[in-house]
Design a protein around this motif. Sequence first.
Motif, short mmCIF file in Angstrom:
data_model
loop_
_atom_site.label_atom_id
_atom_site.label_comp_id
_atom_site.label_asym_id
_atom_site.label_seq_id
_atom_site.Cartn_x
_atom_site.Cartn_y
_atom_site.Cartn_z
N PRO A 422 62.63 32.66 43.63
CA PRO A 422 63.71 32.36 42.67
C PRO A 422 65.06 32.82 43.23
O PRO A 422 65.16 33.90 43.81
CB PRO A 422 63.32 33.19 41.44
N GLU A 424 68.74 34.37 43.07
CA GLU A 424 69.30 35.45 42.26
C GLU A 424 70.81 35.51 42.43
O GLU A 424 71.35 35.17 43.49
CB GLU A 424 68.68 36.80 42.65
N ASN A 429 70.05 38.88 38.90
CA ASN A 429 69.46 38.08 37.83
C ASN A 429 69.01 36.72 38.36
O ASN A 429 69.68 36.13 39.22
CB ASN A 429 70.47 37.87 36.69
N VAL A 430 67.89 36.22 37.85
CA VAL A 430 67.37 34.93 38.30
C VAL A 430 68.30 33.81 37.84
O VAL A 430 68.69 33.74 36.68
CB VAL A 430 65.95 34.71 37.75
N LYS A 432 69.03 30.06 36.80
CA LYS A 432 68.22 29.01 36.17
C LYS A 432 69.00 27.70 36.09
O LYS A 432 70.23 27.68 36.05
CB LYS A 432 67.78 29.45 34.77
N ASP A 433 68.25 26.59 36.04
CA ASP A 433 68.89 25.27 35.94
C ASP A 433 69.14 24.95 34.47
O ASP A 433 68.92 25.78 33.57
CB ASP A 433 68.03 24.20 36.61
N LYS A 434 69.60 23.71 34.20
CA LYS A 434 69.95 23.32 32.83
C LYS A 434 68.75 23.35 31.89
O LYS A 434 68.89 23.54 30.69
CB LYS A 434 70.55 21.91 32.84
N GLU A 435 67.55 23.15 32.44
CA GLU A 435 66.34 23.17 31.61
C GLU A 435 65.79 24.58 31.42
O GLU A 435 64.77 24.77 30.75
CB GLU A 435 65.25 22.29 32.24
N GLY A 436 66.44 25.56 32.02
CA GLY A 436 65.99 26.94 31.87
C GLY A 436 64.95 27.37 32.89
O GLY A 436 64.38 28.45 32.77
N ASN A 437 64.72 26.52 33.89
CA ASN A 437 63.75 26.87 34.93
C ASN A 437 64.45 27.59 36.09
O ASN A 437 65.60 27.30 36.40
CB ASN A 437 63.06 25.60 35.46
N ALA A 438 63.73 28.50 36.72
CA ALA A 438 64.29 29.23 37.85
C ALA A 438 64.59 28.29 39.00
O ALA A 438 63.80 27.40 39.32
CB ALA A 438 63.33 30.32 38.30
N VAL A 439 65.74 28.46 39.60
CA VAL A 439 66.12 27.68 40.78
C VAL A 439 65.43 28.31 41.99
O VAL A 439 65.62 29.49 42.29
CB VAL A 439 67.64 27.69 40.98
#
Length: 601
Positions: A422, A424, A429-430, A432-439
């Motif tokens: 992921p 950071e 902090n991780v 995240k993309d627009k859908e809330g998933n870790a990049v």
Amino acid sequence: MSASSSIESSTVYVDESTGSDTTGNGTLHKPYQTAAYAIFATDQSKPPIVLIRSKPEADYVEISPSGLKKAKKNADGLSKKAKKAQEQRLKEEQEKGAEAERLHRKLEDSKQVVLKEDPALATPIKAKITNLEPLRLKRVRVSGWVHRLRDQKDIIFLDLRDGTGYLQVVLSGVLTQTYDALTLSTEATVEVTGLLQEVPKGKTAPGGHELSADYWRVLGPSPGGPDAFTNRVNEKSDPSIQADLRHLVLRGETASNVLRLRSLLLQAFRDSLMAHDLLEVTPPCLVQTSVEGGATLFKLDYYGQPAYLTQSSQLYLETCLPSLGDVFCVQESFRAENSHTRRHLSEYTHLEGELAFVTFDELMDHIEAIICESVQRLLDSPVAFALIKQLNPAFKAPQRPFLRMSYTSAIAWLVDRGIKRPSEDAEGNVVKDKEGNAVMVDHVLGDDIAEAAERQMTDIIGQPVFLYGFPKELKAFYMKSMPGTGEGGLVYTESCDLLMPNVGEIVGGSMRIADMDELLAGYKRVGIDPTPYYWFTDQRKYGTCEHGGYGLGVERFLAWLANRHTVRECSLYPRFAFLLVSANGTLNGTTLSRWPARATP
């Protein structure tokens, strides 16, 4: 009363498509489904007017004469069926009452049956189950807990457990007629006396023998009914219940076998370490200094002074080298990591070793030798071998030499196989993309290899692997640096992690800084005041030497050995971080599958 209301009161509605004979009541809003049931369910002294329709969109119309005749015939059938069912219920209730009365009389009569030990029989030999084999064909006395209970008419079979093994016991004749026999439940403690005999050919029993009792008594009863042991906890119980009732879970065969193997494992480690001339010492758990960084320290008040629960005994072990030579300890360590993974504990058993006058390669050779020799000791022990095969039938001893892979090679290995991490931000902090998933991004030199990637690596490689040479910035202040600057402009350390399939890291080790100036620079690099560490620094002042050490997580090693899903199964009473949730098991309205937030044993 008007004529229309009189008709309405004696009218029942039947909707053959949407009505229900189960939940309907014959009204316009809750019609029955069948005309037969409508007639059956109403007062036959005042036959109702049956209005019926076959589709929800159709109008209700009065049932035809032929339809009514057929409905009445079917209603008669329902009446006969209901009458027969009622008669059957009455019969069953009578039989149940008679059976209850019979059992009551039997229990009352059983109170008159008093067992007395026959003084003419040979004096019994009191023994633990594990020591029974030489006592076959002798009269013995054994005490334990009822592990299983099978009542077969005039014979009761007990599987007795005393912590050293299991014993099949046979109660027959008058021994089965006492009040204690009729009310006996699992987990009651009993004392049984009788003849120990080898089981007949073709039959099996624990230890190959069984005890034919001539006398027995209950030492401590166990409840039956709703509060029976098997109603409180079993192997299929929710993990939160198992954590609450860990003290009862331990009585199960799997849980107790894991702990039994743990004991044998610790003994095997001690034997192997002593065979390599390491001496066991017992460092303190209350400390005033950190080893792995202040963020994971448990702080407490020590007579008005700040103190901590130890993260590692390594610094103390180093002080033993000049006087005791190579040393090891088996000690509890504590990490205040708010981690919820299946391989983390807040308190764990830490096997640590420290060796003087060694090189980095010799240190890894030593770790490899201790692990392989300890495993072999277990496999050479009939008791330990049986436990391993029961808990982990597919277990195979690791083959030497272990694979060794540098940190830089490991980063390239992960990139080549598309195993990402992921992303950071600057604060860690991780992202995240627009859908809330870790990049997810590729690993690069300087990254700490995360647990998920580490486990993927070990699962793919499928054998123990040493990762070594981690960047200085990722490791503790006391680890020795490799000479010069390495790949990517980084300084690397003489450090290693041993990874095992299905578990990940089980050992972390390194060469220690031997030079005082380098150690002082290490304190400064991580912002540590060297003053409280004067005793540790003195090891470099008064005769320093090249030395290294390691720490092994016993619960992780046991999870690998016994194929346990979580290290929590490998601790007597595991201590770990958990979510604080409301009493109904929710957090912000979300139902959680959790370990309990209340106190556990």
